[in-house]
Design an enzyme around this catalytic site. Structure first.
Site, PDB file in Angstrom:
ATOM      1  N   ARG A  46     -12.306   9.099   6.189  1.00 10.07           N
ATOM      2  CA  ARG A  46     -11.848   9.872   7.352  1.00 10.07           C
ATOM      3  C   ARG A  46     -11.345  11.228   6.856  1.00 10.07           C
ATOM      4  O   ARG A  46     -10.131  11.450   6.776  1.00 10.07           O
ATOM      5  CB  ARG A  46     -10.720   9.123   8.073  1.00 10.07           C
TER       6      ARG A  46
ATOM      7  N   TYR B 230     -13.889  -5.729   4.989  1.00 12.37           N
ATOM      8  CA  TYR B 230     -12.466  -5.523   5.304  1.00 12.37           C
ATOM      9  C   TYR B 230     -12.188  -5.302   6.783  1.00 12.37           C
ATOM     10  O   TYR B 230     -11.045  -5.424   7.228  1.00 12.37           O
ATOM     11  CB  TYR B 230     -11.893  -4.364   4.477  1.00 12.37           C
TER      12      TYR B 230
ATOM     13  N   HIS C  64      -2.735   7.540  -3.283  1.00 12.48           N
ATOM     14  CA  HIS C  64      -3.900   6.646  -3.253  1.00 12.48           C
ATOM     15  C   HIS C  64      -4.389   6.453  -1.822  1.00 12.48           C
ATOM     16  O   HIS C  64      -5.590   6.555  -1.542  1.00 12.48           O
ATOM     17  CB  HIS C  64      -3.531   5.291  -3.868  1.00 12.48           C
TER      18      HIS C  64
ATOM     19  N   TYR D 176       0.857  -1.190   0.000  1.00  8.31           N
ATOM     20  CA  TYR D 176       0.000   0.000   0.000  1.00  8.31           C
ATOM     21  C   TYR D 176       0.887   1.232   0.000  1.00  8.31           C
ATOM     22  O   TYR D 176       0.703   2.148   0.786  1.00  8.31           O
ATOM     23  CB  TYR D 176      -0.878  -0.051   1.255  1.00  8.31           C
TER      24      TYR D 176
ATOM     25  N   LYS E 136     -10.932  -9.033  -3.322  1.00  6.71           N
ATOM     26  CA  LYS E 136      -9.681  -8.988  -4.075  1.00  6.71           C
ATOM     27  C   LYS E 136      -9.296 -10.333  -4.688  1.00  6.71           C
ATOM     28  O   LYS E 136      -8.623 -10.388  -5.712  1.00  6.71           O
ATOM     29  CB  LYS E 136      -8.537  -8.558  -3.151  1.00  6.71           C
TER      30      LYS E 136
ATOM     31  N   ASP F 246      -4.753  -5.104  -9.693  1.00  7.70           N
ATOM     32  CA  ASP F 246      -5.348  -5.833  -8.572  1.00  7.70           C
ATOM     33  C   ASP F 246      -6.826  -5.436  -8.482  1.00  7.70           C
ATOM     34  O   ASP F 246      -7.207  -4.574  -7.700  1.00  7.70           O
ATOM     35  CB  ASP F 246      -4.607  -5.494  -7.272  1.00  7.70           C
TER      36      ASP F 246
ATOM     37  N   THR G 225      -1.788   0.544  -5.218  1.00  9.79           N
ATOM     38  CA  THR G 225      -2.160   1.499  -6.256  1.00  9.79           C
ATOM     39  C   THR G 225      -1.246   2.726  -6.240  1.00  9.79           C
ATOM     40  O   THR G 225      -1.026   3.334  -5.197  1.00  9.79           O
ATOM     41  CB  THR G 225      -3.617   1.949  -6.054  1.00  9.79           C
TER      42      THR G 225
END
Length: 433
Positions: free
Chosen positions: A149, A250, A140, A135, A259, A239, A366
């Site tokens: 958030r 999640y 992203h 990540y 995924k 992905d 990403t």
């Protein structure tokens, strides 16, 4: 790692390679292909041709470390070749550059080992034992975080630790294989209970894939100053993500069915040597960001551990096809936007003693840029579906629809060097069963 194989003046007797957008003689990526009516075997992309590596080996055109590498790469998967590491890989590259160069004394023998790429089928280049998705695209992570958030988009750990999760290796497919829209549980905002059905918020993710070369023993960490030696090569990675399923499932353990249904990769392994001209310093961290912990700090990696690669996402819809219109560019980003380097990803992955193996695949996560023209997912580009993408065909897209084809491309460009590419990473979405 810069040498004569990177010389921009170097030409190939394979005429289509000279000036080729992806596969000039300065690239020489490896893959696995089947000629028409033949069995899978290893090959080298050169222009619009593929060099049959086992046939070239049988013709007696390799010796020494180059022969060792060619022998390891002569099967239907490249795992054994990836395990060899940099020395034999570099020797093979040097010899291939000689064999395919304009004026090669072995041209007649080499020409007999060439296949027309358009007449061949490409396969996964290696047997993928494990797949981990990171990540490390900070834009992203920030864009997605803002949707959930707004006042605190990045969680406190993001700038201290390269975040990742273990994905599903069995459902990774090469470019060109269609993707079936997944079914799963999702809970609409206005619903009291979840429902089961086809995903309504299907998305792509623009990523780089990192092939692991030599591995490490269980319980043996990989030092940051040794991590680059464990990279076997690179590819493009889409992905695919079912955002509605992901939003429901999640928490607390992370992505699962949203995924695991499919990930798509480009079929060629672009070697670290081919990318040497496009290495750049790791971007300076913004003022106030914490320095990496000591196990993730290395001066050499800081100076040349990042990559300057142009990353592009294109969309071809049924409406665009029907009107004979070209694919619509959704994004133009760059690998320089990674917050963590590949070496830091590998070091952190193995820091607890986890054993990486040749042919394992890591995804960067990403890679978006700083604005809406460089978003690596449609979730970001449409602000969660609020602002649709308007196409020349008159169609609109908030998320992907059946029949849509997503195309990823990558280019390395630098003044004084020949540009190279990765080949396309593309797939069309089929309706859910």
């Amino acid at each position: 790692m810069l040498d004569h194989t990177h010389d921009p003046k170097r030409q190939s007797f394979v005429i289509s390679a000279n000036g080729h957008a992806d596969f000039p003689i300065q690239n020489l990526p490896l893959g696995v292909f089947s000629p028409r009516g033949g069995e899978p075997r290893s090959g080298i992309a050169i222009g619009d041709k593929i060099l049959d590596l086992p046939a070239t080996l049988a013709a007696g055109l390799f010796e020494g470390k180059a022969r060792e590498a060619a022998q390891a790469a002569s099967g239907a998967t490249l795992n054994e070749f990836l395990a060899l590491g940099a020395g034999p890989r570099q020797a093979l590259r040097a010899r291939l550059s000689e064999l395919l160069a304009q004026g090669s004394p072995e041209q007649d023998k080499v020409e007999a080992c060439l296949h027309i790429a358009a007449e061949c089928t490409l396969h996964l280049p290696a047997r993928i034992g494990d797949y981990t998705d990171f990540y490390v695209g900070i834009h992203h992570a920030t864009n997605v975080g803002k949707q959930f958030r707004p006042d605190n988009p990045l969680l406190p750990n993001y700038k201290y630790v390269p975040i990742g999760y273990h994905g599903r290796a069995s459902s990774i497919r090469p470019s060109g294989v269609p993707v079936r829209r997944p079914r799963g549980q999702a809970k609409p905002v206005d619903a009291a209970v979840p429902e089961f059905g086809p995903s309504r918020r299907l998305d792509y993710e623009l990523e780089l894939g990192v092939w692991i070369g030599p591995g490490n023993g269980l319980g043996e960490p990989i030092r940051i100053d040794e991590a680059s030696g464990h990279v076997g090569g690179y590819c493009l990675l889409n992905d695919w993500s079912a955002r509605d399923i992901q939003a429901w499932e999640y928490q607390p353990l992370g992505p699962f069915l949203s995924k695991s249904f499919t990930s798509t990769i480009s079929a060629w392994i672009v070697t670290p040597e081919a990318l040497a001209p496009f290495r750049i310093p790791q971007p300076q961290r913004p003022e106030g960001d914490p320095a990496p912990l000591s196990y993730l700090m290395d001066e050499s990696d800081r100076k040349e551990g990042a990559l300057d690669l142009e990353l592009e996402v294109l969309l071809l819809t049924p409406g665009l096809r029907a009107k004979g219109l070209p694919p619509h560019r959704l994004a133009l980003s760059n690998a320089r936007h990674m917050y963590w380097t590949v070496a830091q990803m590998i070091t952190h992955h193995a820091s607890n003693g986890c054993n990486l193996q040749p042919g394992d695949l890591l995804g960067t996560g990403t890679i978006s840029g700083p604005d809406l023209t460089s978003c690596g997912s449609i979730l970001e580009a449409t602000l969660g579906g609020k602002n649709p993408v308007v196409l020349a065909s008159g169609e609109e897209r908030r998320f992907l629809e059946d029949g849509d084809e997503v195309i990823l491309r990558a280019r390395g460009r630098r003044e004084g060097y020949a540009p190279i590419g990765f080949g396309e990473c593309r797939a069309t979405i089929l309706p859910a069963l």
